[in-house]
Motif scaffolding. Sequence first.
Motif, PDB file in Angstrom:
ATOM      1  N   GLU A   1       0.834  -1.211   0.000  1.00 26.27           N
ATOM      2  CA  GLU A   1       0.000   0.000   0.000  1.00 26.27           C
ATOM      3  C   GLU A   1       0.865   1.255   0.000  1.00 26.27           C
ATOM      4  OE1 GLU A   1      -3.944  -1.763   2.336  1.00 26.27           O
ATOM      5  OE2 GLU A   1      -2.356  -0.771   3.472  1.00 26.27           O
ATOM      6  N   MET A   2       1.966   1.226   0.721  1.00 29.72           N
ATOM      7  CA  MET A   2       2.886   2.361   0.748  1.00 29.72           C
ATOM      8  C   MET A   2       3.429   2.645  -0.643  1.00 29.72           C
ATOM      9  SD  MET A   2       6.450   2.773   0.460  1.00 29.72           S
ATOM     10  CE  MET A   2       6.990   1.103   0.851  1.00 29.72           C
ATOM     11  N   ALA A   3       3.848   1.593  -1.357  1.00 27.00           N
ATOM     12  CA  ALA A   3       4.410   1.769  -2.691  1.00 27.00           C
ATOM     13  C   ALA A   3       3.347   2.265  -3.671  1.00 27.00           C
ATOM     14  CB  ALA A   3       5.002   0.440  -3.174  1.00 27.00           C
ATOM     15  N   TRP A   4       2.129   1.728  -3.564  1.00 23.64           N
ATOM     16  CA  TRP A   4       1.046   2.169  -4.450  1.00 23.64           C
ATOM     17  C   TRP A   4       0.704   3.638  -4.199  1.00 23.64           C
ATOM     18  CZ3 TRP A   4      -0.704  -0.458  -8.546  1.00 23.64           C
ATOM     19  CH2 TRP A   4      -1.860  -0.007  -9.186  1.00 23.64           C
TER      20      TRP A   4
ATOM     21  N   LEU B   1       4.619  -3.354  -9.840  1.00 23.42           N
ATOM     22  CA  LEU B   1       3.590  -2.448  -9.328  1.00 23.42           C
ATOM     23  C   LEU B   1       3.299  -1.341 -10.343  1.00 23.42           C
ATOM     24  CD1 LEU B   1       4.631  -2.124  -5.563  1.00 23.42           C
ATOM     25  CD2 LEU B   1       2.814  -3.526  -6.556  1.00 23.42           C
ATOM     26  N   LEU B   2       4.330  -0.840 -11.002  1.00 24.03           N
ATOM     27  CA  LEU B   2       4.120   0.177 -12.032  1.00 24.03           C
ATOM     28  C   LEU B   2       3.387  -0.409 -13.241  1.00 24.03           C
ATOM     29  CD1 LEU B   2       7.586   1.945 -11.790  1.00 24.03           C
ATOM     30  CD2 LEU B   2       5.372   2.983 -11.235  1.00 24.03           C
ATOM     31  N   HIS B   3       3.673  -1.663 -13.562  1.00 23.44           N
ATOM     32  CA  HIS B   3       2.946  -2.355 -14.630  1.00 23.44           C
ATOM     33  C   HIS B   3       1.455  -2.402 -14.317  1.00 23.44           C
ATOM     34  CE1 HIS B   3       2.653  -5.869 -17.605  1.00 23.44           C
ATOM     35  NE2 HIS B   3       1.454  -5.810 -17.052  1.00 23.44           N
ATOM     36  N   GLU B   4       1.131  -2.787 -13.078  1.00 20.75           N
ATOM     37  CA  GLU B   4      -0.279  -2.857 -12.689  1.00 20.75           C
ATOM     38  C   GLU B   4      -0.901  -1.464 -12.638  1.00 20.75           C
ATOM     39  OE1 GLU B   4      -1.502  -5.671 -12.897  1.00 20.75           O
ATOM     40  OE2 GLU B   4       0.423  -6.684 -12.897  1.00 20.75           O
ATOM     41  N   ALA B   5      -0.108  -0.466 -12.258  1.00 20.76           N
ATOM     42  CA  ALA B   5      -0.612   0.909 -12.259  1.00 20.76           C
ATOM     43  C   ALA B   5      -0.939   1.369 -13.671  1.00 20.76           C
ATOM     44  CB  ALA B   5       0.415   1.848 -11.617  1.00 20.76           C
TER      45      ALA B   5
END
Length: 260
Positions: free
Chosen positions: A13-16, A95-99
């Motif tokens: 959650e912190m990274a998102w 995470l950036l891919h999913e973003a």
Amino acid sequence: MTKTGSEIIKAIEMAWAAIQRKHKDVPDVVAVTGAGFHGKNPKWAHFWPGRWLKDEEGTERTPVNIIQQHLAGKPELFVSGELLGLPGRRIMQTLLHEAAHGLNHARDQHGTNINGRHNRVFVKAANELGLIWPEGKAPHKSIGFSQVEITDKTAARYEKVIEKLEAARLAYLAEGRRFENGDPGMTGGDGGEGGDGGDGGAPKRGKGARGGSRGGKRIYVTCECDEPDPFPITPGRLERGAIICGDCDAAFCARDEDDE
């Protein structure tokens, strides 16, 4: 009783949240984790729109209301326990891919086709988030432009976040270490916009457009790209509504029987 699981989710959650601070269109998600390599469809992660619902007080649970809840529901961000065993930079790349899928969803864009093949609409969102498609690399025949990579500049922007992801590695599933540099049968980031075929891991087999078993009549459809990627669907699915190619913006239509 340990707090290992909750601490892992807190780190995700912190990274998102760090991604959202830099990119306001990235939507809120419900972060979950678990085994991603079980079964026939391994996945590092996925973005699943409308996955998590919330009952409104006094609302009757009718089929129409449930559909409306899904449309308004929060997306799920699933991060596999196998991914958590990889370096922090690699986790951040996923995470950036999913973003990027989140941006496509927020903007009502189709970054993948019905079979989960990532197209240039997805790549454009990925570029915006600091990921690139390797120059000169051909798209994968099944998953397309999925395996975008984080740049050194982007990694530097998220240096502190990556350090925190490394520090939060309290537990992970070891299977992912074998595929640290990527597996041709898996999406690099991974994920898409549907929760299954278009959402991470190897493309599903034996499933039709409605999730039924293979065996009914299928026709191949194609778009107007110079190098189209035909795929099979049921005639009924084609009749229900247009499927638009993210590259040429043309609707897929039944190809000629004489086509190879």
